[in-house]
Design a protein around this motif. Structure first.
Motif, PDB file in Angstrom:
ATOM      1  N   LYS A  71      45.572   5.438  58.125  1.00 48.53           N
ATOM      2  CA  LYS A  71      46.981   4.534  58.151  1.00 48.53           C
ATOM      3  C   LYS A  71      47.539   4.815  59.546  1.00 48.53           C
ATOM      4  O   LYS A  71      47.554   5.804  60.041  1.00 48.53           O
ATOM      5  CB  LYS A  71      47.943   5.267  57.066  1.00 48.53           C
ATOM      6  CG  LYS A  71      47.312   4.954  55.664  1.00 48.53           C
ATOM      7  CD  LYS A  71      48.189   5.458  54.627  1.00 48.53           C
ATOM      8  CE  LYS A  71      47.432   5.378  53.388  1.00 48.53           C
ATOM      9  NZ  LYS A  71      48.343   5.844  51.908  1.00 48.53           N
ATOM     10  N   GLY A  83      48.695   0.377  52.665  1.00 47.17           N
ATOM     11  CA  GLY A  83      47.985  -0.747  52.727  1.00 47.17           C
ATOM     12  C   GLY A  83      47.994  -1.324  51.059  1.00 47.17           C
ATOM     13  O   GLY A  83      47.904  -0.555  50.253  1.00 47.17           O
ATOM     14  N   PRO A 141      42.651  -3.347  51.682  1.00 47.79           N
ATOM     15  CA  PRO A 141      43.723  -3.581  52.749  1.00 47.79           C
ATOM     16  C   PRO A 141      43.286  -4.203  53.874  1.00 47.79           C
ATOM     17  O   PRO A 141      42.430  -3.567  54.639  1.00 47.79           O
ATOM     18  CB  PRO A 141      44.225  -2.065  52.915  1.00 47.79           C
ATOM     19  CG  PRO A 141      43.984  -1.252  51.533  1.00 47.79           C
ATOM     20  CD  PRO A 141      42.590  -1.860  51.363  1.00 47.79           C
ATOM     21  N   GLU A 144      43.925  -1.560  57.072  1.00 52.72           N
ATOM     22  CA  GLU A 144      43.788  -0.161  56.991  1.00 52.72           C
ATOM     23  C   GLU A 144      42.537   0.208  56.747  1.00 52.72           C
ATOM     24  O   GLU A 144      41.610  -0.295  56.071  1.00 52.72           O
ATOM     25  CB  GLU A 144      44.321   0.513  55.799  1.00 52.72           C
ATOM     26  CG  GLU A 144      45.762   0.956  55.703  1.00 52.72           C
ATOM     27  CD  GLU A 144      46.469   1.701  54.438  1.00 52.72           C
ATOM     28  OE1 GLU A 144      47.673   1.783  54.573  1.00 52.72           O
ATOM     29  OE2 GLU A 144      45.580   1.689  53.592  1.00 52.72           O
TER      30      GLU A 144
END
Length: 388
Positions: A71, A83, A141, A144
């Motif tokens: 992250k 995410g 995500p 991420e």
């Protein structure tokens, strides 16, 4: 619970993968391309799995996925939300979730420094799925880096065979990557692919759509039925190139793609409207006064007078791209051009301004996806059957 080995056969949208100490790390550029550029921005962008999803068939009603995300944290800016993972069942969005924990990458915009700190694996859990045989997709995500550690279900899992849909291969900047979209299935390319009924491979690379030869070779070597390249904004952001170099570089990029896809429909998309760079060259720079206010915005650090010496602005780039495509299309009937302002233009900027002066928000992503689908995939569109 059944534990299923995480193998590339379960991945869609990734072009490569890496076995790590924790599990499987998807990549959106192949290893050879990654070795040809040591830029940490590119390394971060291509390892963020925009458009990458786990796809499998199962009767399971419970699905657990262990992951190790990385992250981003920007110094002086409020923390970004974790995410989002989107769950699709038989093509329909059924749920979303987030994974706590993970590594952190702290970025100091004032110095350009990066600091990486290790963190724990987290678990994503979906329950209450229909007790029927179904196709399940977990979209990772888009923003991420995500190592896949373990997949557990309460029924066996098997890979899904090729569904016979056309493959759309798209390359672009952070806007195509999905910056500021709400979730991985709501980036504008993902929305357009869903409406067009195509399989997406998204090579939107934040800060890294720079006409790199290794990216052109990746497009050349990736099987696809439809290809689009959205070019321009990152060249201005980075102040990387002058007009003299830009035209030949575009020709070389398109020539390389055509070496592997001589007749595939190929769409060149120019930049969407970005008021700070329409007539002002780059580089783009953080607005440090906004950092002091706890938000991140950008400004154009160039001088409009510098265009006389060959510096690039978005209007200069659009004019040159339109000319190049028009001239090449005389011999290449499957080459097309789309002005990015047809996706997001002046009226959109007034209604949905770019929050940080560079990137569209979630509502603008939805609008862009719908408009691209209408112009490319709808009957009579640039990618429609029979379009040449």
């Amino acid at each position: 619970m059944h534990t299923t080995p995480l193998t590339p056969e379960l991945l869609r949208g990734a072009l490569d993968w890496e076995n790590t100490a924790h599990g499987l790390l998807p990549h959106r550029l192949p290893a050879r391309a990654r070795t040809q550029c040591a830029d940490p921005q590119l390394a971060m962008a291509e390892s963020q799995p925009s458009g990458v999803r786990l796809v499998f068939r199962t009767r399971a009603t419970t699905v657990e996925l262990d992951t190790l995300p990385t992250k981003r944290v920007y110094v002086g800016v409020p923390p970004r939300p974790d995410g989002v993972y989107d769950l699709l069942v038989d093509g329909r969005l059924t749920g979303s979730g987030r994974v706590e924990g993970g590594n952190t990458l702290t970025i100091d915009m004032t110095t350009g420094s990066f600091e990486h700190r290790a963190g724990p694996v987290g678990t994503l859990r979906f329950t209450g799925l229909p007790d029927t045989v179904k196709d399940v997709e977990i979209w990772l995500p888009h923003n991420e880096t995500t190592e896949l550690v373990a997949l557990r279900t309460d029924a066996p899992v098997e890979p899904v065979a090729d569904r016979g849909r056309k493959v759309w291969l798209h390359h672009g900047s952070s806007i195509s990557h999905g910056s500021d979209a709400a979730s991985p299935t709501t980036t504008w390319p993902a929305l357009a692919a869903a409406q067009g009924g195509v399989e997406l491979i998204n090579l939107g690379l934040g800060g890294s759509a720079l006409l790199d030869p290794f990216t052109a070779r990746t497009l050349r070597d990736t099987p696809a039925d439809l290809i689009s390249v959205k070019l321009g904004i990152n060249l201005v952001n980075a102040d990387l190139m002058r007009l003299r170099a830009f035209g030949p570089a575009v020709h070389g990029f398109l020539d390389t793609v055509r070496d592997g896809h001589p007749n595939t429909p190929l769409l060149v998309v120019s930049p969407i409207l970005c008021p700070i760079h329409e007539d002002t060259p780059g580089p783009s720079a953080p607005d440090f006064s906004s950092l002091q206010e706890g938000r991140l915005r950008f400004r154009a650090a160039g001088d409009p007078a510098e265009t006389a010496g060959g510096k690039l602005t978005l209007n200069v780039i659009r004019k040159e791209l339109a000319r190049i495509v028009r001239e090449r299309a005389a011999e290449d009937r499957n080459l097309h051009y789309l002005d990015g302002r047809d996706l997001y233009g002046e009226a959109d900027s007034a209604e949905l301004p770019l929050p940080d002066d560079l990137h569209p928000d979630a509502a603008a992503h939805r609008r862009m996806g719908e408009r691209f689908a209408a112009r490319a995939f709808a009957p009579g569109g640039l990618f429609a059957d029979g379009a040449v």
